[in-house]
Design an enzyme around this catalytic site. Sequence first.
Site, PDB file in Angstrom:
ATOM      1  N   GLU A 124     -23.852  -5.958  18.860  1.00 43.51           N
ATOM      2  CA  GLU A 124     -22.705  -5.052  19.106  1.00 43.51           C
ATOM      3  C   GLU A 124     -21.632  -5.699  19.972  1.00 43.51           C
ATOM      4  O   GLU A 124     -20.437  -5.486  19.770  1.00 43.51           O
ATOM      5  CB  GLU A 124     -23.209  -3.760  19.779  1.00 43.51           C
ATOM      6  CG  GLU A 124     -22.141  -2.737  20.082  1.00 43.51           C
ATOM      7  CD  GLU A 124     -21.439  -2.216  18.825  1.00 43.51           C
ATOM      8  OE1 GLU A 124     -22.095  -1.585  17.993  1.00 43.51           O
ATOM      9  OE2 GLU A 124     -20.209  -2.462  18.680  1.00 43.51           O
ATOM     10  N   LYS A 200     -14.758 -13.254  14.680  1.00 42.70           N
ATOM     11  CA  LYS A 200     -14.967 -11.802  14.742  1.00 42.70           C
ATOM     12  C   LYS A 200     -14.642 -11.133  13.403  1.00 42.70           C
ATOM     13  O   LYS A 200     -15.359 -10.228  12.970  1.00 42.70           O
ATOM     14  CB  LYS A 200     -14.115 -11.218  15.873  1.00 42.70           C
ATOM     15  CG  LYS A 200     -14.619 -11.676  17.257  1.00 42.70           C
ATOM     16  CD  LYS A 200     -13.619 -11.357  18.347  1.00 42.70           C
ATOM     17  CE  LYS A 200     -14.130 -11.761  19.720  1.00 42.70           C
ATOM     18  NZ  LYS A 200     -13.092 -11.706  20.758  1.00 42.70           N
TER      19      LYS A 200
HETATM   20  N1  HSE Z   1     -11.788 -14.944  24.708  1.00 42.53           N
HETATM   21  C1  HSE Z   1     -12.108 -13.677  24.142  1.00 42.53           C
HETATM   22  C2  HSE Z   1     -10.874 -12.774  24.190  1.00 42.53           C
HETATM   23  C3  HSE Z   1     -13.255 -13.067  24.912  1.00 42.53           C
HETATM   24  O1  HSE Z   1      -9.886 -13.127  24.842  1.00 42.53           O
HETATM   25  O2  HSE Z   1     -10.867 -11.735  23.551  1.00 42.53           O
HETATM   26  C4  HSE Z   1     -13.938 -11.924  24.218  1.00 42.53           C
HETATM   27  O3  HSE Z   1     -14.551 -12.304  23.025  1.00 42.53           O
END
Ligand code: HSE
Length: 405
Positions: A124, A200
């Site tokens: 998650e 992502k």
């Molecule tokens: N480097 C990522 C961001 C951290 O700035 O969203 C979270 O995945």
Amino acid sequence: MIQIAILGFGVVGSGTAEVLTENCKLIAERCGDEVCVKYILDLREFPDHPLGDRVVHDINIILNDPEVVLVAEMMGGAHPAYDFTCAALRAGKHVVTSNKEVVATFGVELLELARQNSVSYFFEASVGGGIPIIRPMQTDLASNKILSVSGILNGTTNFILTKMKDEGAEFADALKEAQKNGYAEANPAADVEGLDAARKIVILAALAYGILLDPNKISTEGITKITSLHTAVAEKLGGAVKLIGHTELIDGKVFAHVSPYLVPAQNPISHVDGVFNGILVDANMLGRALFYGAGAGKLPTASAVVADIIDILSNRASDRMSPAWETADAASVADAADYVCRRAVVINGCSGCAEKLQHALGADGYVCVKDGTYAVVSRPLTADAAANAVAAVGLQAVLTLPVLD
Ligand code: HSE
């Protein structure tokens, strides 16, 4: 007492210990027993931390301890996080993780390994930090076909773009500000070049369509080329420039990419500012739903890790939470050239040129960005069709951006 281990005691790992300590009573009630961190695996020592006596440096101590039923992996990076995850699953331990690189790269194999060993692999916290998005996509949206998922998936770049929009800052200055505030890494490449968002969006695409794309192969453009011209164009057209991870099916094949978009003000994503993330899921029965909140940070991300821990330890989880994904192949991946959307196109020239551009692109009108610079929003077109239409009337675009409707 339920014994677990934490792998990696950095920001999210120590945050996970903090959430488990701070909310121990309600977590015990929800799990049916107290949850105890028996081991913390890290290269460092933490002599001043209350759990400093749990630190070990050898993964085998954890793997060989039958009392440890669950491992929370928050090491970051592909290796040894992937190797330790495989070993823990093979040892019959559940694994939860915030590590999007491991999920996006090895998700197919790890989910299969979890199934073979009758344990769970939950993630998650890997997308959207503390925002509930993985579980809702697997459960609450289960009766829907997912038409598309579009999101601001990286807090660092959204902070930079928001600074550029609100303060007229250029990219380099906004990046420095992000680093000063501790949002961007000293080496911010994965954020600003779009790779973090690519990892992502392939996870979200896999949840939506069951196919895990290679995050290194999807079309990925970050924000390093965004200038004050982009922000001026967005302002004149009524919207904001946002770094968007987008996925949809094209002719039954999975398309995903990361790109700066013009997001019109009518789209709620255009108002997601600062370090926040916003993920818009378009589902065929529900319609559109926006998931919004803290996409990064110690306690928000740790709260999602602990939610996975509770889900597993309370025995509420089942196979539904370990989806079977397939690895992408030529037959399942759409060609990025087939992606159709409206496009903001900007030219240098006179108002007569802008009129020609408007007709060539089937646009409703044009706006003057500044003296001698005009912008239109095309009808839905592929990138090639838009470029050809501009060239056909003897013009050259100085900037184009896909539009997120
Ligand atoms: N480097 C990522 C961001 C951290 O700035 O969203 C979270 O995945």
